[in-house]
Design a protein around this motif. Structure first.
Motif, PDB file in Angstrom:
ATOM      1  N   GLN A 295     105.367  43.330 -40.688  1.00 37.93           N
ATOM      2  CA  GLN A 295     104.329  43.098 -39.741  1.00 37.93           C
ATOM      3  C   GLN A 295     103.692  44.210 -39.374  1.00 37.93           C
ATOM      4  O   GLN A 295     102.548  44.049 -39.238  1.00 37.93           O
ATOM      5  CB  GLN A 295     105.175  42.353 -38.510  1.00 37.93           C
TER       6      GLN A 295
ATOM      7  N   LEU B 244     109.803  37.072 -37.490  1.00 36.56           N
ATOM      8  CA  LEU B 244     109.202  35.895 -38.325  1.00 36.56           C
ATOM      9  C   LEU B 244     108.040  35.225 -37.702  1.00 36.56           C
ATOM     10  O   LEU B 244     106.839  34.918 -38.195  1.00 36.56           O
ATOM     11  CB  LEU B 244     110.098  35.163 -38.899  1.00 36.56           C
ATOM     12  N   THR B 245     108.392  34.732 -36.464  1.00 36.63           N
ATOM     13  CA  THR B 245     107.376  33.956 -35.675  1.00 36.63           C
ATOM     14  C   THR B 245     106.148  34.719 -35.230  1.00 36.63           C
ATOM     15  O   THR B 245     105.044  34.195 -35.615  1.00 36.63           O
ATOM     16  CB  THR B 245     108.100  33.436 -34.319  1.00 36.63           C
ATOM     17  N   SER B 246     106.389  35.918 -34.763  1.00 40.05           N
ATOM     18  CA  SER B 246     105.199  36.860 -34.418  1.00 40.05           C
ATOM     19  C   SER B 246     104.478  37.348 -35.625  1.00 40.05           C
ATOM     20  O   SER B 246     103.345  37.198 -35.586  1.00 40.05           O
ATOM     21  CB  SER B 246     105.776  38.081 -33.407  1.00 40.05           C
ATOM     22  N   PHE B 247     105.078  37.681 -36.638  1.00 44.97           N
ATOM     23  CA  PHE B 247     104.603  38.048 -38.018  1.00 44.97           C
ATOM     24  C   PHE B 247     103.759  37.169 -38.690  1.00 44.97           C
ATOM     25  O   PHE B 247     102.549  37.227 -38.694  1.00 44.97           O
ATOM     26  CB  PHE B 247     105.606  38.349 -38.994  1.00 44.97           C
ATOM     27  N   THR B 248     104.176  35.657 -38.485  1.00 46.71           N
ATOM     28  CA  THR B 248     103.380  34.632 -38.909  1.00 46.71           C
ATOM     29  C   THR B 248     102.063  34.343 -38.142  1.00 46.71           C
ATOM     30  O   THR B 248     100.969  34.237 -38.675  1.00 46.71           O
ATOM     31  CB  THR B 248     104.094  33.115 -39.176  1.00 46.71           C
ATOM     32  N   ALA B 249     102.223  34.436 -36.683  1.00 47.48           N
ATOM     33  CA  ALA B 249     101.184  34.201 -35.680  1.00 47.48           C
ATOM     34  C   ALA B 249     100.330  35.185 -35.885  1.00 47.48           C
ATOM     35  O   ALA B 249      99.046  34.830 -36.034  1.00 47.48           O
ATOM     36  CB  ALA B 249     101.704  34.021 -34.385  1.00 47.48           C
TER      37      ALA B 249
ATOM     38  N   THR C 241      99.609  37.209 -38.547  1.00 52.66           N
ATOM     39  CA  THR C 241      98.738  36.948 -39.772  1.00 52.66           C
ATOM     40  C   THR C 241      97.636  36.040 -39.752  1.00 52.66           C
ATOM     41  O   THR C 241      96.704  36.214 -40.317  1.00 52.66           O
ATOM     42  CB  THR C 241      99.868  36.814 -40.924  1.00 52.66           C
ATOM     43  N   LEU C 242      98.079  34.936 -39.277  1.00 53.29           N
ATOM     44  CA  LEU C 242      97.030  33.745 -39.287  1.00 53.29           C
ATOM     45  C   LEU C 242      96.022  34.156 -38.323  1.00 53.29           C
ATOM     46  O   LEU C 242      94.851  33.673 -38.741  1.00 53.29           O
ATOM     47  CB  LEU C 242      97.840  32.497 -38.766  1.00 53.29           C
TER      48      LEU C 242
ATOM     49  N   VAL D  55     111.052  42.528 -41.786  1.00 52.53           N
ATOM     50  CA  VAL D  55     109.979  41.755 -41.546  1.00 52.53           C
ATOM     51  C   VAL D  55     109.262  42.616 -40.499  1.00 52.53           C
ATOM     52  O   VAL D  55     108.112  42.408 -40.537  1.00 52.53           O
ATOM     53  CB  VAL D  55     110.311  40.508 -40.759  1.00 52.53           C
TER      54      VAL D  55
END
Length: 470
Positions: free
Chosen positions: A10, A418-423, A425-426, A6
């Motif tokens: 990222q 995963l949390t930072s990657f999702t944030a 990306t959005l 991940v």
């Protein structure tokens, strides 16, 4: 899937996204400065209109690039702390100079340029945009010098006690042969992107608003941008050829992976299309051009180019058991997409010049569609080039010194990454929408009206509203 996977995704996503803004900023900074210089030298109002017009697009892109670039710094410490610890002594100097000298030079003089219209003397105002453009390119060089250390480590010694690379020769880092060829190649690619944007916007106005009073300015813009694209395409090929030979010297596995060359050949043929086995260990089918790969890699049509299997055996013996082969389909196709998309942009530029020969006005809707797609082509070519550069180096994060899996932060969990990657990306997706809408809005608006506004009857400054005008 683990934290390493991940973290790599990222960094790849955020870096590629950030690099969408970088070449346009680098190229437009110089081209806008050239347009303003033409106005300063000739006094022709159309150059002033084009300067302000494309200058606004440059500023939108610059602001977005700064915002997205900040994330890169945080990722080094968050997800790649062991890597940061290893290269910190090397990267500290060039990145500090980039931030304290180049970026401040760039940002300070951009501010003077934005707010200096009709306030600064014309020569000083012109010098401001040139200083900002020089700062932009200096910034690019110092960052590329740091990246080139990852491709070809020089000017250092490894301290086994601390487990870190220690700087011994800063000049060697700055004059790394990889950096010396990567910088002009990146610069040429940036002009390719910026020139394509100038063509696309100018062509849209020429075809859609052919009866406009500013058609002459737009016609000049399309020709100016087209010549920039053609010249920069030639420079991309020249610098790319030199870069390929240096890459063969310092990273022979990357060249072999770029061509899907599994066995050592002399002379070696360039692969137009290769189909390999599922495990990536051998070639099943290929369409080849004789002698071309040997010339591209060594400068000699009969030169020897080492294959993937031979290099894998050497690296396993030299560095220990394991796979030292990058993902072949990624390197193979990213290399070809990089070349094909850049050539497509050059072909469109040539077509645009042909349709405007002898004062003709293009009217073709197909040409308009091709022109609108044009900026995307070199932008993707640049992105595929960097994907090839970074993925072709794998499994090394610093070639020959540190494996990528050893550079990840040990205490960061999968959930945290995963949390930072999702944030990120959005957030980046939202910024992409904002960037696109702003560029389209101001591109459609066209060049500004330079007619002076009438003086108000009431000249009492206390009663006049505050306003900002670019």
């Amino acid at each position: 899937m683990d934290a390493l996977d991940v973290a790599r995704w990222q960094f790849g996503v955020t870096t590629v996204y950030h690099f969408l803004f970088v070449p346009l900023t680098i190229g437009l900074s110089i081209l806008v400065a050239i347009l303003q210089t033409l106005w300063h030298r000739t006094g022709n109002e159309r150059y002033l209109k084009l300067t302000k017009f494309y200058g606004k697009l440059f500023l939108i892109n610059f602001a977005m690039g700064v915002v997205t670039g900040i994330v890169q710094e945080f990722q080094f410490g968050m997800n790649w702390s062991d890597y940061s610890r290893f290269v910190g002594d090397i990267f500290g100097a060039p990145l500090a100079i980039e931030a304290l000298v180049a970026f401040f030079l760039e940002s300070t003089f951009i501010g003077l340029w934005i707010f200096g219209w009709d306030r600064l003397p014309k020569r000083l105002h012109l010098a401001s945009i040139w200083a900002a453009a020089i700062g932009t390119n200096l910034s690019a060089y110092f960052i590329l010098a740091a990246n080139s250390f990852m491709q070809n480590p020089v000017g250092y010694r490894f301290n086994p006690t601390t487990g870190r690379a220690e700087l011994t020769d800063f000049f060697a880092v700055l004059t790394n042969k990889v950096a010396l060829v990567t910088f002009p190649h990146t610069l040429a690619g940036s002009f390719l992107v910026a020139g394509s944007l100038i063509v696309a916007v100018g062509l849209w106005h020429v075809i859609r608003n052919s009866d406009s009073a500013d058609t002459g300015a737009y016609r000049f813009a399309t020709k100016f941008g087209s010549w920039v694209v053609l010249i920069s395409s030639a420079l991309v090929m020249v610098t790319g050829d030199i870069q390929g030979k240096i890459m063969t010297d310092v990273q022979p596995m990357k060249m072999a992976a770029a061509e899907g060359l599994y066995t050592t050949e002399s002379p070696a043929s360039f692969s137009v299309l290769t189909v390999g086995s599922l495990d990536g260990s051998r070639e099943l089918f290929a369409i080849k051009l004789p002698y071309l790969l040997s010339f591209l890699a060594t400068g000699d049509p009969n030169g020897t180019v080492r294959g993937i299997n031979d290099l894998q055996a050497q690296y396993a013996s030299q560095y220990g058991a394991g796979s030292y082969t990058p993902i072949i389909p990624v390197t193979y196709w990213s290399f070809r997409f990089m070349i094909a998309l850049g050539m497509a942009a050059a072909a469109i530029a040539l077509l645009v010049l042909w349709t405007q020969r002898k004062g003709r006005t293009p009217t073709s809707k197909w040409l308009l569609r091709a022109g609108l797609v044009m900026p995307v082509l070199p932008l993707l070519a640049n992105s595929f080039g960097w994907i090839f550069t970074e993925m072709g180096r794998q499994p090394w994060i610093v070639f020959g010194e540190m494996l990528t899996r050893n550079g990840v932060s040990r205490t960061v969990s999968l959930a945290e990454v995963l949390t930072s990657f999702t944030a990120f990306t959005l957030i980046y997706a939202a910024l992409a929408v904002v960037e696109f809408k702003l560029l389209v809005r101001y591109a459609k608006a066209g060049v500004p009206d330079l007619t002076p506004a009438p003086e108000p009857v009431d000249t009492d400054d206390a009663e006049r509203p505050l306003a900002f005008a670019y």
